[in-house]
Design a protein around this motif. Structure first.
Motif, PDB file in Angstrom:
ATOM      1  N   ILE A 109      58.619  -8.703  29.211  1.00  0.00           N
ATOM      2  CA  ILE A 109      59.750  -8.490  28.296  1.00  0.00           C
ATOM      3  C   ILE A 109      59.600  -7.081  27.725  1.00  0.00           C
ATOM      4  CG2 ILE A 109      60.850  -9.199  26.148  1.00  0.00           C
ATOM      5  CD1 ILE A 109      60.101 -12.045  26.728  1.00  0.00           C
ATOM      6  N   ASP A 110      60.575  -6.253  27.987  1.00  0.00           N
ATOM      7  CA  ASP A 110      60.558  -4.882  27.469  1.00  0.00           C
ATOM      8  C   ASP A 110      61.513  -4.778  26.283  1.00  0.00           C
ATOM      9  OD1 ASP A 110      59.033  -4.327  29.683  1.00  0.00           O
ATOM     10  OD2 ASP A 110      60.653  -3.382  30.818  1.00  0.00           O
ATOM     11  N   PHE A 138      60.036  -9.370  18.079  1.00  0.00           N
ATOM     12  CA  PHE A 138      61.275  -8.590  18.116  1.00  0.00           C
ATOM     13  C   PHE A 138      62.235  -8.982  16.984  1.00  0.00           C
ATOM     14  CE2 PHE A 138      59.958  -7.845  22.617  1.00  0.00           C
ATOM     15  CZ  PHE A 138      59.835  -6.476  22.498  1.00  0.00           C
ATOM     16  N   HIS A 142      67.284  -1.347  15.982  1.00  0.00           N
ATOM     17  CA  HIS A 142      68.101  -1.835  17.091  1.00  0.00           C
ATOM     18  C   HIS A 142      67.213  -1.963  18.322  1.00  0.00           C
ATOM     19  CE1 HIS A 142      70.692  -1.390  20.624  1.00  0.00           C
ATOM     20  NE2 HIS A 142      71.550  -2.109  19.908  1.00  0.00           N
ATOM     21  N   VAL A 143      67.134  -3.189  18.867  1.00  0.00           N
ATOM     22  CA  VAL A 143      66.240  -3.443  20.006  1.00  0.00           C
ATOM     23  C   VAL A 143      67.060  -3.866  21.212  1.00  0.00           C
ATOM     24  CG1 VAL A 143      64.298  -4.821  20.841  1.00  0.00           C
ATOM     25  CG2 VAL A 143      64.443  -4.249  18.431  1.00  0.00           C
ATOM     26  N   LYS A 144      66.800  -3.240  22.340  1.00  0.00           N
ATOM     27  CA  LYS A 144      67.417  -3.688  23.597  1.00  0.00           C
ATOM     28  C   LYS A 144      66.334  -4.360  24.436  1.00  0.00           C
ATOM     29  CE  LYS A 144      69.982  -2.570  27.633  1.00  0.00           C
ATOM     30  NZ  LYS A 144      70.243  -1.648  28.684  1.00  0.00           N
ATOM     31  N   ILE A 145      66.660  -5.531  24.962  1.00  0.00           N
ATOM     32  CA  ILE A 145      65.657  -6.310  25.698  1.00  0.00           C
ATOM     33  C   ILE A 145      65.968  -6.303  27.188  1.00  0.00           C
ATOM     34  CG2 ILE A 145      64.767  -8.658  26.065  1.00  0.00           C
ATOM     35  CD1 ILE A 145      63.724  -7.567  23.495  1.00  0.00           C
ATOM     36  N   GLU A 146      64.913  -6.072  27.974  1.00  0.00           N
ATOM     37  CA  GLU A 146      65.013  -6.233  29.438  1.00  0.00           C
ATOM     38  C   GLU A 146      63.869  -7.140  29.866  1.00  0.00           C
ATOM     39  OE1 GLU A 146      66.867  -1.848  30.592  1.00  0.00           O
ATOM     40  OE2 GLU A 146      64.888  -2.399  31.311  1.00  0.00           O
ATOM     41  N   SER A 147      64.097  -7.954  30.865  1.00  0.00           N
ATOM     42  CA  SER A 147      63.039  -8.888  31.262  1.00  0.00           C
ATOM     43  C   SER A 147      63.137  -9.228  32.735  1.00  0.00           C
ATOM     44  CB  SER A 147      63.148 -10.158  30.430  1.00  0.00           C
ATOM     45  OG  SER A 147      62.222 -11.112  30.879  1.00  0.00           O
TER      46      SER A 147
END
Lengths: 455, 238
Positions: A230-231, A438, A447-452
């Protein structure tokens, strides 16, 4: 943390322009060229002993470019770059008493298309005995390396030099050497290949280590070959503003957030017996002890809180981490720590013990003591500086600590320009720690953007 | 651009659910895209890969050729040069045993451990049978060699089944080990007595069996009483 190391490497490169030093360096380089084997450094001794069918100490560094990667050019760049790093173009071998690295002239390593499950175990006899892998996926170049070759700083030097060579081959001009980008036409410096621990492990006393079992995350193990990623991508300035509100640095603040997430997870589990929550955090020793080594030169510290002493507010956790860092991260205590580590290796009675017995003892110690000493891992590579000519080609960097030895989560942080990336890697199904982490950042106005890669 | 309603984080355009809390993504403004999956480029590859294993087949082939060459050379030497006795049979037999033991290690690594143990037992029996041609008598083979090998193979198979299939801990493995050792000694003495004297009179194996039985009872008690088991683990932890 690593930013300082980068600038230090740069400074050293500049200092080496004097004539006298040039001669000395030439001698050193010639000497480095002649070497046909390398002793494993103090940290690297441990990693191969932990090798299992389903685990290797592999970390991953990746760079996201602004254009799609061309694999043929990348392979060409890799072939040109890797000989500059003799300890990365190496194979690991067993001796009677210790393992060692020897130059590997077999074909490869070959660039390959990236996979969903990175940081897979790296068997010493597979992949033509190479302990590095290079992947590409759209505009991403990723380097995976076994920790016995070097730490994140060394790996980042390889990746950045590879990326610079790749970009130069594509025709990008104005990419200077310096910082993490080394000159591929230059022979390696002897100091880049040294075991820097031994140079600085000279405290007059070996301070004892306090070890106490820490809370361990309970989770459902994923099947073999699975690494959940999870980024979280965010703005450096937003994180810095949040950290400042608590009177802490970015590292201290993010450490505190992870401790808070682990503490919340432990509370949610309603355990009869609580344990301290601790994080294993590598410290880059190059900040304190001048060295340009590309091999391992880190030591671990364990910031933590003990919920048995009472309930912690988030502000108290930040304060605790802040004080811990101020107290432990200094040249004296770190020197004592590496001296304690080196004492075992220097002991003549231990040196003559056959390797298989050492392996057994080290593995047992790591499993029963070291691994239980922390609840999660966290590393911060800091703000990465690249040569001016490369800046326009790079979007961001990612770093993964790799598969955890036991069922837990590892967190790695890296920033480039105003992009800060927090990468979680775990081999359990539950993402509770990541969620609490998070959500806390979002609560603090980031502000967090999630990539997984999770399905 | 979608956000998780629970976590408040921005999600990747390809995400069908929030990776943190598994809440499905439902963006009224981009419903069509979500359903069709158009323009959704995932940030990670979809393909998984397997770990590249070390290629031991070449070494296995080399070892097989070495073993075969040794056996063949000895056979030829025995037939043409040193003709007195059938000495080469023992070497050929030993080579066969070595090769069969090497199969699961180097040649076919996926072979089940039970099958490997069975093959090992069979090849040892064959080796002993080959030796009867040298000795000139088969009585010892049918009286001792065959039954002892069968007994050892059987007990090893049962031990392996217990270790692999039943709950495994330091205490349970010790229990299986002591039980196996006791039964093996008992069986050995019975077979030896029957072969030598024609009747069974237990002596030393009874002592071993008694010791193993005492240890087994102690282990079973520890395993059945949680408090005792924890106490032992606490005191003997390492």
């Amino acid at each position: 943390m690593l930013g300082n190391a980068v600038s230090y490497v740069g400074e050293l490169n500049m200092e080496n322009t004097g004539n006298k030093q040039n001669k000395e360096n030439k001698y050193k380089r010639r000497k480095a060229q002649r070497r046909d084997w390398y002793q494993l450094d103090l940290s690297a001794i441990v990693y191969p002993t932990l090798q299992r069918r389903d685990f290797s100490s592999v970390y991953r560094l990746s760079v996201l470019l602004k254009e799609e990667v061309r694999p043929d050019v990348l392979q060409q760049a890799l072939d040109m770059t890797l000989p500059r790093f003799p300890t990365y173009k190496a194979a690991i071998r067993k001796g009677l008493f210790w393992r060692y690295l020897e130059p590997n002239d077999r074909p490869g390593p070959f660039v390959q298309e990236d996979v969903k499950n990175p940081c897979q175990p790296m068997y010493f006899k597979a992949n033509n005995r190479y302990l590095v892998r290079v992947y590409y996926f759209r505009n991403r170049i990723a380097l995976e390396a076994h920790h016995s070759l070097g730490d994140g700083t060394g790996g980042m030097c390889v990746l950045m030099t590879l990326t610079a060579t790749y970009l130069r081959l594509l025709g990008h001009e104005g990419i200077e050497n310096g910082g993490f980008v080394l000159d591929i036409n230059e022979a390696p410096d002897e100091e880049e290949l040294e075991d820097a621990y031994m140079r600085y492990a000279n405290a007059r006393v070996c301070p004892p280590r306090l070890e106490e079992k820490a809370y361990r995350v309970r989770g459902t193990a994923e099947p073999f070959y699975t690494l959940n990623i999870i980024d979280g991508i965010m703005s450096v300035s937003e994180v810095m503003a949040a950290a400042k509100r608590y009177g802490a640095t970015i590292t201290e603040y993010l450490n505190a957030v992870l401790l808070y997430a682990l503490m919340t997870k432990q509370e949610e589990e309603h355990r009869a017996r609580q344990r301290p929550v601790k994080i294993a955090m590598p410290v880059n020793l190059r900040r304190f002890f001048p060295s340009i080594t590309l091999r391992n030169f880190i030591t671990m510290i364990f910031p933590g809180i003990d919920p048995r002493l009472g309930d912690y507010t988030f502000e108290e956790i930040v304060q605790q981490v802040h004080n811990y860092m101020r107290y432990y991260i200094n040249e004296k205590l770190l020197r004592g720590d590496i001296t304690t580590n080196a004492a075992t290796q220097r002991n003549p009675f231990i040196r003559v013990v056959p390797l298989f017995i050492k392996d057994f003892v080290v593995r047992l110690f790591y499993t029963k003591v070291q691994d239980r000493n922390s609840s999660a891992g966290l590393t911060n590579m800091g703000a990465l500086k690249v040569p001016e000519g490369m800046k326009a080609c790079i979007d961001r960097f990612d770093i993964y600590m790799g598969q955890p030895f036991s069922r837990r989560t590892n967190c790695a942080i890296i920033s480039f320009e105003d992009v800060l990336t927090i990468n979680f890697a775990s081999s359990i199904i539950e993402a509770d720690v990541e969620r609490y982490f998070f959500r806390r950042l979002v609560k603090d106005g980031i502000h967090v953007k999630i990539e997984s890669n999770r399905d | 651009m979608s956000y998780c309603v629970n976590c408040g984080v921005e999600l990747d355009a390809s995400a069908q659910k929030c990776p943190l809390c598994n809440t499905p993504v439902w963006n009224p403004g981009e419903l069509e895209k979500q359903v069709s999956g158009k323009d959704a480029m995932p940030p990670f590859p979809r393909e998984k890969s397997q770990v590249e294993t070390a290629n031991r087949k070449d070494f296995g082939l080399l070892m097989s050729m070495v073993v075969l060459a040794t056996a063949a050379t000895c056979g030829i030497l025995n037939a043409l040069v040193f003709r007195g006795t059938l000495w080469s049979l023992s070497v050929i037999g030993a080579c066969a045993v070595l090769w069969v033991i090497l199969i699961p290690v180097m040649i076919y690594t996926k072979q089940s451990i039970y099958v490997s143990l069975l093959y090992d037992g069979i090849v040892v029996v064959l080796y002993l049978y080959i030796l009867t041609f040298q000795v000139g008598s088969r009585e010892w083979f049918f009286g001792l060699g065959l039954p002892i090998t069968a007994l050892v193979t059987f007990i090893t198979e049962v031990f392996t089944v217990c270790v692999c299939r039943l709950p495994r801990s330091f205490l349970t493995v010790s229990l299986y080990l002591f039980t196996g050792a006791g039964l093996l000694c008992l069986g050995l003495e019975m077979l030896i007595d029957w072969y030598l004297m024609g009747e069974i009179a237990l002596s030393w194996s009874a002592v071993v069996l008694t010791v193993c039985a005492i240890l087994d009872i102690a282990l079973i008690t520890m395993l059945s009483r949680r408090r005792l088991r924890n106490e032992v683990r606490r005191r003997l932890h390492f």
